[in-house]
Design an enzyme around this catalytic site. Structure first.
Site, PDB file in Angstrom:
ATOM      1  CB  SER A 144      -0.904   0.013   1.234  1.00 54.49           C
ATOM      2  OG  SER A 144      -1.569   1.260   1.364  1.00 54.49           O
ATOM      3  CE1 TYR A 157      -3.836  -1.669   5.753  1.00 48.60           C
ATOM      4  CE2 TYR A 157      -3.198   0.481   4.902  1.00 48.60           C
ATOM      5  CZ  TYR A 157      -3.591  -0.822   4.689  1.00 48.60           C
ATOM      6  OH  TYR A 157      -3.748  -1.295   3.405  1.00 48.60           O
TER       7      TYR A 157
END
Length: 251
Positions: A144, A157
């Site tokens: 990501s 995250y």
């Protein structure tokens, strides 16, 4: 050739209900893929996902898999490779978590880290060893852009994805020359069930767009894929913004 670049005959999706994973499977089935393994926790969702791919003409199998149950990874994932070669493994599982809750509940933060990083390291190494033993194949790892630089809004995250990204890059270097190709995919904000209800970020994308980029990356034998491609330039700039300024950006 069993695993022609971008057109594998067989596919293992780790995270069998992942929207990006399923979009990728659908795209590859329309090309050349005929056998698919969906690895995930047994659920009606996993069963429905398998049925949807069977309707496209693929031979689909479901495999019990839990990212947090690392003790079972070698046995359960290894068994898949004993049934025949796997041309492509897509590591697509992960959890977003809830930043506000996770900051105040350390055990919840640990679950995010263990799922996104520890579970991925375990499963990734098991599959990498199996791919190397068969002498060919691709391991595609969904990272990501959140891992490029920690943001206040989702640093738990983001840090887990940063670890995963670094691991996948190192694994790719370790496997260079073995016949196994490792590709890291860095999507931005993806419109999916996982991000439902969140404010959409600029340059948002879709699972289908990520699937298209994955196929193109495989054909090009890419090592890193950004989705959309413009994020590469954006993140290159953001990486060099001084921290006092970065803190004040509306990110």
């Amino acid at each position: 050739m069993k695993d022609a670049f971008g057109a594998p005959q067989s596919l293992l999706v780790l995270g069998g209900t992942s929207e990006i994973g399923l979009a990728t499977a659908r795209r590859l089935i329309t090309r050349r893929t005929r056998t698919v393994w969906l690895a995930g926790r047994p659920s009606p969702g996993l069963t429905a996902a398998a049925e949807s791919l069977r309707a496209l003409g693929a031979d689909v199998h479901t495999v019990p898999f839990d990212a947090l149950d690392t003790d079972s990874h070698e046995e359960r994932l290894g068994k898949i490779f004993t049934e025949g070669d796997v041309d492509m493994v897509l590591l697509a599982f992960g959890v977003l978590g809830d930043q506000a809750r996770d900051e105040s509940e350390p055990l919840a933060a640990v679950r995010v880290a263990q799922t996104n990083y520890t579970g991925a390291v375990s499963a990734g190494l098991v599959c990498a060893q199996a791919l190397q033993a068969q002498g060919h194949g691709s391991l595609v790892v969904l990272s990501s852009v959140a891992g490029e630089r920690a943001r206040r809004a989702n640093f738990i995250y983001g840090s887990s994805k940063a670890g995963l990204d670094a691991f996948a890059q190192g694994l790719g270097d370790a496997l260079h020359g073995t016949g196994v190709h490792v590709m890291v995919v860095r999507p931005g904000f993806v419109r999916s069930k996982m991000t439902e209800g969140l404010e959409e970020a600029p340059l948002a994308t879709t699972p289908e767009a990520v699937a298209t980029a994955i196929e193109l990356g495989l054909r090009r034998r890419s090592e890193t894929v950004w989705v959309p491609g413009a994020l590469r330039v954006v993140m290159s700039a953001l990486r060099h913004v001084p921290r006092p300024v970065f803190r004040r950006l509306p990110l």
